[in-house]
Design an enzyme around this catalytic site. Sequence first.
Site, PDB file in Angstrom:
ATOM      1  N   ASP A  93       5.947   5.437  -5.172  1.00  0.00           N
ATOM      2  CA  ASP A  93       4.862   4.657  -5.778  1.00  0.00           C
ATOM      3  C   ASP A  93       4.563   5.342  -7.112  1.00  0.00           C
ATOM      4  O   ASP A  93       4.934   6.500  -7.305  1.00  0.00           O
ATOM      5  CB  ASP A  93       3.631   4.666  -4.854  1.00  0.00           C
ATOM      6  CG  ASP A  93       2.676   3.510  -5.163  1.00  0.00           C
ATOM      7  OD1 ASP A  93       1.892   3.154  -4.274  1.00  0.00           O
ATOM      8  OD2 ASP A  93       2.738   2.988  -6.289  1.00  0.00           O
ATOM      9  N   GLY A  95       1.732   6.186  -8.656  1.00  0.00           N
ATOM     10  CA  GLY A  95       0.566   7.049  -8.832  1.00  0.00           C
ATOM     11  C   GLY A  95      -0.698   6.289  -9.145  1.00  0.00           C
ATOM     12  O   GLY A  95      -1.799   6.776  -8.875  1.00  0.00           O
ATOM     13  N   ASP A 147       0.564   0.839 -12.510  1.00  0.00           N
ATOM     14  CA  ASP A 147      -0.256  -0.370 -12.470  1.00  0.00           C
ATOM     15  C   ASP A 147      -1.674  -0.038 -12.037  1.00  0.00           C
ATOM     16  O   ASP A 147      -1.961   1.056 -11.558  1.00  0.00           O
ATOM     17  CB  ASP A 147       0.354  -1.362 -11.469  1.00  0.00           C
ATOM     18  CG  ASP A 147       0.315  -0.812 -10.048  1.00  0.00           C
ATOM     19  OD1 ASP A 147       0.400   0.415  -9.877  1.00  0.00           O
ATOM     20  OD2 ASP A 147       0.179  -1.616  -9.115  1.00  0.00           O
ATOM     21  N   ASP A 269       6.096  -1.163   3.306  1.00  0.00           N
ATOM     22  CA  ASP A 269       5.791   0.222   3.703  1.00  0.00           C
ATOM     23  C   ASP A 269       4.357   0.301   4.175  1.00  0.00           C
ATOM     24  O   ASP A 269       3.505  -0.483   3.724  1.00  0.00           O
ATOM     25  CB  ASP A 269       5.937   1.155   2.482  1.00  0.00           C
ATOM     26  CG  ASP A 269       4.661   1.140   1.637  1.00  0.00           C
ATOM     27  OD1 ASP A 269       4.467   0.163   0.881  1.00  0.00           O
ATOM     28  OD2 ASP A 269       3.832   2.069   1.791  1.00  0.00           O
ATOM     29  N   CYS A 307      11.308  -0.172  25.321  1.00  0.00           N
ATOM     30  CA  CYS A 307      11.772   0.668  24.221  1.00  0.00           C
ATOM     31  C   CYS A 307      12.725   1.743  24.735  1.00  0.00           C
ATOM     32  O   CYS A 307      12.472   2.341  25.797  1.00  0.00           O
ATOM     33  CB  CYS A 307      10.573   1.327  23.534  1.00  0.00           C
ATOM     34  SG  CYS A 307      11.032   2.379  22.135  1.00  0.00           S
ATOM     35  N   CYS A 309      13.566   4.451  22.842  1.00  0.00           N
ATOM     36  CA  CYS A 309      13.466   5.597  21.930  1.00  0.00           C
ATOM     37  C   CYS A 309      13.336   6.888  22.709  1.00  0.00           C
ATOM     38  O   CYS A 309      13.118   6.903  23.939  1.00  0.00           O
ATOM     39  CB  CYS A 309      12.273   5.434  20.984  1.00  0.00           C
ATOM     40  SG  CYS A 309      10.682   5.951  21.644  1.00  0.00           S
ATOM     41  N   CYS A 312      10.042   7.146  24.775  1.00  0.00           N
ATOM     42  CA  CYS A 312       9.988   6.255  25.944  1.00  0.00           C
ATOM     43  C   CYS A 312      11.042   6.594  26.987  1.00  0.00           C
ATOM     44  O   CYS A 312      10.895   6.252  28.161  1.00  0.00           O
ATOM     45  CB  CYS A 312      10.135   4.804  25.503  1.00  0.00           C
ATOM     46  SG  CYS A 312       8.767   4.269  24.473  1.00  0.00           S
ATOM     47  N   HIS A 338       7.794   7.201  18.223  1.00  0.00           N
ATOM     48  CA  HIS A 338       7.890   5.876  18.861  1.00  0.00           C
ATOM     49  C   HIS A 338       7.410   4.763  17.930  1.00  0.00           C
ATOM     50  O   HIS A 338       8.061   3.710  17.806  1.00  0.00           O
ATOM     51  CB  HIS A 338       7.069   5.816  20.155  1.00  0.00           C
ATOM     52  CG  HIS A 338       6.877   4.393  20.613  1.00  0.00           C
ATOM     53  ND1 HIS A 338       7.862   3.672  21.268  1.00  0.00           N
ATOM     54  CD2 HIS A 338       5.848   3.537  20.428  1.00  0.00           C
ATOM     55  CE1 HIS A 338       7.439   2.447  21.491  1.00  0.00           C
ATOM     56  NE2 HIS A 338       6.220   2.330  20.971  1.00  0.00           N
TER      57      HIS A 338
HETATM   58  O1  LIG Z   1      -1.079  -2.843  -5.972  1.00  0.00           O
HETATM   59  C1  LIG Z   1      -0.539  -1.786  -5.602  1.00  0.00           C
HETATM   60  N1  LIG Z   1       0.119  -1.015  -6.507  1.00  0.00           N
HETATM   61  C2  LIG Z   1       0.714   0.165  -6.145  1.00  0.00           C
HETATM   62  N2  LIG Z   1       0.682   0.634  -4.889  1.00  0.00           N
HETATM   63  C3  LIG Z   1       0.007  -0.082  -3.924  1.00  0.00           C
HETATM   64  C4  LIG Z   1      -0.073   0.438  -2.612  1.00  0.00           C
HETATM   65  C5  LIG Z   1      -0.771  -0.287  -1.638  1.00  0.00           C
HETATM   66  N3  LIG Z   1      -1.063   0.006  -0.324  1.00  0.00           N
HETATM   67  C6  LIG Z   1      -1.815  -1.039   0.114  1.00  0.00           C
HETATM   68  N4  LIG Z   1      -2.329  -1.134   1.363  1.00  0.00           N
HETATM   69  C7  LIG Z   1      -2.104  -0.110   2.357  1.00  0.00           C
HETATM   70  C8  LIG Z   1      -3.095   0.994   2.199  1.00  0.00           C
HETATM   71  C9  LIG Z   1      -2.857   2.305   2.387  1.00  0.00           C
HETATM   72  C10 LIG Z   1      -3.996   3.101   2.169  1.00  0.00           C
HETATM   73  C11 LIG Z   1      -5.090   2.374   1.830  1.00  0.00           C
HETATM   74  S1  LIG Z   1      -4.700   0.730   1.742  1.00  0.00           S
HETATM   75  N5  LIG Z   1      -1.999  -1.983  -0.830  1.00  0.00           N
HETATM   76  C12 LIG Z   1      -1.372  -1.519  -1.964  1.00  0.00           C
HETATM   77  C13 LIG Z   1      -1.288  -2.048  -3.255  1.00  0.00           C
HETATM   78  C14 LIG Z   1      -0.614  -1.320  -4.237  1.00  0.00           C
END
Ligand SMILES: O=c1[nH]cnc2cc3nc(NCc4cccs4)[nH]c3cc12
Length: 372
Positions: A93, A95, A147, A269, A307, A309, A312, A338
């Site tokens: 991701d 950041g 973003d 994810d 399952c 795994c 299990c 699991h």
């Molecule tokens: O627009 C996004 N931009 C970059 N990374 C993300 C990660 C993201 N993760 C969730 N939801 C799952 C969550 C994990 C922790 C708190 S909410 N929504 C998300 C949206 C974005």
Amino acid sequence: MPLKYELIKKDKYTNARVGVIHTASGDIPTPIFMPVGTVGTVKTMTVDDLKEMGAKIILGNTYHLYLKPGMDIMKKAGGLHKFMNWDRPILTDSGGFQVFSLADNRKISEDGVMFRSHIDGSKHFFTPEKSIEIQNDIHSDIMMSFDECVDANASYDYVKNSMERTLRWAKRGLDYHKANSHPDQSLFGIVQGGMFKDLREISARETVAMDFDGYSIGGLSVGETKEEMIDILNFTTPLLPEDKPRYNMGVGTPDYLFESFEAGIDMADCVLPTRIARNGTALTSEGRVVIKNATYKEDFSPLDPECDCYTCSNYSRAYLRHLVNAKEILGARLLSYHNLYFLLKMCENIREAIMNDSFLDYKKEFYEKYGY
Ligand SMILES: O=c1[nH]cnc2cc3nc(NCc4cccs4)[nH]c3cc12
């Protein structure tokens, strides 16, 4: 070479599809769930556990790795694959999301985001270029553009201005990537626009026009209702090119995964499987099992009868309940194994169902047994 998406089969009755993402670090069958390894570890799992359960790609977080262990160590280690001994694909991701959800007193400007570390309060400044530079140091196979993820109830004006800035940031990150990243590294654009379809359409069209290696749908799973998520997902996904991977960020529970893949998403994810495991909750074919419940005190049957795994095949609900109640680390580890296995196996079954044009049949069968 950056990744290549190979479309193998479209489901006859839905937008679901089976494909393979070819990367320099290995092939990724899709649809796929990606375990989250925030600071270079999928919590309590060894890389052998991950391979044994069928994980094909894992996530690392730029924000966390930048703060700890830091890029000096990361560069000296030769990147995250070597550092954590994982030789398969890694997606990072950018950041942005973590700065907004974790850092203290952050200040956003056109140039980037000033923030203080949630660990020691030290001051930092992320820009689209800096984010790509860090992801390069990590040796990320699939990088995300920097973003701003706005929350679900942000105003139209705020979402519009934020989305337009995210587009300018995407272009800056792409230019820096083209000039500085290794040719084997790929970069995804992220579509924003909140819950507003006109903004989503502009964001999708402008992001696709920049010609990224793949596209993420951002700004979802951030507190909106399931109906809103599905509505925006089904509106946005078809705006993305068929010949590139599509990634729904932060997903999720089995139903959110089914809905995402049905819409034509290829990748997802979420921290859910390992996070709820540490709190003693398991995902099973018959729904969630909160193992601490007294119901399981003398239940010597497997966690999930369907399952196969490691957990299990070797332990009972009573034993897992005992471990969790005793706060034994093994409890978190066996439930994490699991839960991850369950979602990865579910994705494997979905791929098979799409190949047989029976995605909807499998979804119906899964939902009935799971209790949706
Ligand atoms: O627009 C996004 N931009 C970059 N990374 C993300 C990660 C993201 N993760 C969730 N939801 C799952 C969550 C994990 C922790 C708190 S909410 N929504 C998300 C949206 C974005």
